[in-house]
Design a protein around this motif. Structure first.
Motif, PDB file in Angstrom:
ATOM      1  N   CYS A 155      78.518  42.907 -56.524  1.00 43.16           N
ATOM      2  CA  CYS A 155      78.135  41.881 -57.501  1.00 43.16           C
ATOM      3  C   CYS A 155      79.158  41.788 -58.631  1.00 43.16           C
ATOM      4  O   CYS A 155      79.523  40.685 -59.059  1.00 43.16           O
ATOM      5  CB  CYS A 155      76.754  42.191 -58.068  1.00 43.16           C
ATOM      6  SG  CYS A 155      75.395  41.903 -56.944  1.00 43.16           S
ATOM      7  N   LEU A 174      72.165  40.847 -61.364  1.00 43.16           N
ATOM      8  CA  LEU A 174      71.887  41.579 -60.132  1.00 43.16           C
ATOM      9  C   LEU A 174      72.551  42.951 -60.140  1.00 43.16           C
ATOM     10  O   LEU A 174      71.976  43.947 -59.688  1.00 43.16           O
ATOM     11  CB  LEU A 174      72.389  40.778 -58.922  1.00 43.16           C
ATOM     12  CG  LEU A 174      71.597  39.531 -58.558  1.00 43.16           C
ATOM     13  CD1 LEU A 174      72.295  38.777 -57.430  1.00 43.16           C
ATOM     14  CD2 LEU A 174      70.176  39.874 -58.157  1.00 43.16           C
ATOM     15  N   LEU A 208      63.639  41.216 -59.516  1.00 43.77           N
ATOM     16  CA  LEU A 208      64.556  40.365 -58.756  1.00 43.77           C
ATOM     17  C   LEU A 208      63.836  39.138 -58.213  1.00 43.77           C
ATOM     18  O   LEU A 208      64.402  38.031 -58.188  1.00 43.77           O
ATOM     19  CB  LEU A 208      65.177  41.162 -57.609  1.00 43.77           C
ATOM     20  CG  LEU A 208      66.129  42.293 -58.010  1.00 43.77           C
ATOM     21  CD1 LEU A 208      66.601  43.042 -56.777  1.00 43.77           C
ATOM     22  CD2 LEU A 208      67.322  41.744 -58.784  1.00 43.77           C
TER      23      LEU A 208
END
Length: 371
Positions: A155, A174, A208
Motif C-alpha cells: 500500500c 489501508l 476496513l
C-alpha cells in the motif's frame, strides 16, 4: 465470569459482527475481486472464532480431537493472512490479471506451512501436553507478520506512485490500519492464552468494511463511475454555480435492449456489458473535463458545459463512430449498441433539475452522417 466464558463471549460477538460484514459485502464480492478477497478474510475469521470456542467444549481427555481442531485453527489463521494480502493485492493492482503471475509465490508459503502443521499434528496425535510445537508457533507468527507487513508495504509503495490524492489517501489509510493486527500478533506471542488477536482482527476488519462502504456512497461498484448520489449532488452544485459564459447540457446514454438481453444471457453478461460501456465512455470523455455517472439500470449520464450545441453534436458523432469500430462491443453474447439523448438546462422548459431529466428523454441524437 471465568476465563473460558470470556473467550466464548468474545467469539460470539465477533461472529455476529463478521456475519453482518459478510452480508453487507456479499453483493460487492461478486463484482469486485478485491471485495472477493476481503470476503474470504471474513469467512476464515468466522471459522477461526467458531473453532476457538468449539475447542473449549472438547473434553481434555480427547487429546487427538483437540490436536486436530488446533491444527485447523492454525491453518485458518494462515488463510486469514493470505486472504488479507490478496484483498490488498487486488486493491492496489491496476491489472487484476497480475495475480496469475504472483499467485504461486503468494500462496506457496501457506501451503507449505499447512502441510507442516498437518504432519506435526498426526505425528503427536496422542502426545500431552496439548500445546503447539514451538517451531509451528514461531512459523505461524512469522508468516502472519510477513503477510500483513507485505500488504502494508505494498500500500505504501503504491501510494507514493499514485497521482490521485483521493486514491493516495485510501492507500495510506489501508497501510496504517494494519498496525493494530501487527501489534496484536506480538502481544499474542507474549500472552498466549489471552484472547488478543481475534478481537483485533475483527475490529480492523470492521473498520476496513466501513471505510470501503463510505467510498461506495458516491461510487458505483459495478462500473467504477460516479453513482446516483454523486450525480444528484453534482447537478445541484453545477446548476447553482453555472458559468454564465457556457451552456449546460445533460447527455443520457442508454444501452439498447439491456433488460431483454440480460434476461436471455444472464446477470453476469449484463455486468460485463455495463463495464464495457463504462470503459468506452471514459475513453471518449478523457481530457474533456466532462462529468460521467451511472445512475440507472443500463443508463449513463454525461454533464457538460459547452459554448455551443455543436460541441455536443461533434462528441456524439465521434462516440457513434468509435462504437462502430469497437471490438469489445461486438465480441460477446450480444453486440452492444446504445441510444443518446440530450437536454439543455435553463431553457423555458428546463428551469429545474426534474424538468431537465424529463426533457432529456424527448431529444434523441443520431449521427450527422452515415458512419
Amino acid at each position: 465470569m471465568d476465563f473460558n466464558s470470556l473467550i466464548i463471549e468474545i467469539d460470539i460477538i465477533s461472529v455476529i459482527v463478521l456475519s453482518m460484514i459478510w452480508y453487507g459485502n456479499a453483493e460487492r464480492a461478486i463484482l469486485d475481486k478485491a471485495a472477493h478477497g476481503f470476503q474470504l478474510l471474513v469467512d476464515f475469521s468466522i471459522a477461526f472464532c467458531v473453532l476457538n470456542s468449539l475447542a473449549l467444549f472438547i473434553p481434555s481427555t480427547n487429546v487427538p480431537f483437540i490436536r486436530i481442531v488446533n491444527s485447523i485453527k492454525v491453518i485458518t489463521c494462515i488463510c486469514m493472512g493470505c486472504s488479507w494480502f490478496l484483498s490488498v493485492f487486488y486493491t492496489t493492482s491496476a491489472n487484476p490479471y497480475m495475480l496469475r503471475k504472483w499467485l504461486i509465490p503468494i500462496i506457496f508459503p501457506s501451503i507449505i506451512f499447512s502441510g507442516i502443521t498437518i504432519v506435526e499434528t498426526f505425528m503427536h496425535l496422542n502426545v500431552t501436553p496439548i500445546t503447539l510445537h514451538p517451531v509451528v508457533w514461531g512459523l505461524l507468527n512469522v508468516l502472519s507478520v510477513v503477510y500483513i507487513s507485505s500488504a502494508s508495504a505494498l500500500c505504501l509503495i503504491q501510494a507514493k506512485k499514485c497521482t490521485n490524492r483521493f486514491r493516495r489517501r485510501e492507500l495510506y489509510v489501508l497501510s496504517f490500519a494494519m498496525i493494530l493486527p501487527l501489534f496484536s500478533l506480538f502481544l499474542q506471542a507474549k500472552f498466549y492464552y489471552m484472547p488478543i488477536t481475534s478481537p483485533a482482527f475483527v475490529v480492523i476488519t470492521l473498520f476496513l468494511y466501513l471505510f470501503k462502504s463510505n467510498q461506495n456512497v458516491t461510487i458505483d461498484i459495478t462500473t467504477g463511475l460516479n453513482n446516483t448520489n454523486k450525480f444528484s449532488s453534482y447537478l445541484e452544485t453545477i446548476t447553482q454555480s453555472q458559468n454564465p459564459a457556457k451552456r449546460l447540457f445533460l447527455i443520457k446514454i442508454e444501452i439498447d435492449n439491456f433488460k431483454a438481453m440480460q434476461k436471455l444471457h444472464g446477470k453476469v453478461t449484463g455486468v460485463i456489458a455495463l463495464r464495457k460501456m463504462a470503459d468506452f465512455l471514459r475513453k471518449q470523455c478523457s481530457g474533456r473535463g466532462l462529468f460521467i455517472a451511472y445512475y440507472q439500470k443500463a443508463t449513463f449520464a454525461i454533464v457538460a458545459e459547452c459554448s455551443d450545441f455543436s460541441e455536443i453534436e461533434v462528441f456524439t458523432n465521434r462516440a457513434i463512430a468509435a462504437s462502430a469500430e469497437n471490438q469489445d462491443f461486438t465480441n460477446g453474447p450480444w453486440p452492444i449498441t446504445f441510444s443518446i439523448h440530450w437536454a439543455e438546462y435553463g431553457t423555458s422548459e428546463t428551469r429545474t433539475i426534474d424538468a431537465l431529466l424529463d426533457k432529456v428523454d424527448k431529444n434523441c441524437l443520431k449521427a450527422a452522417t452515415t458512419l
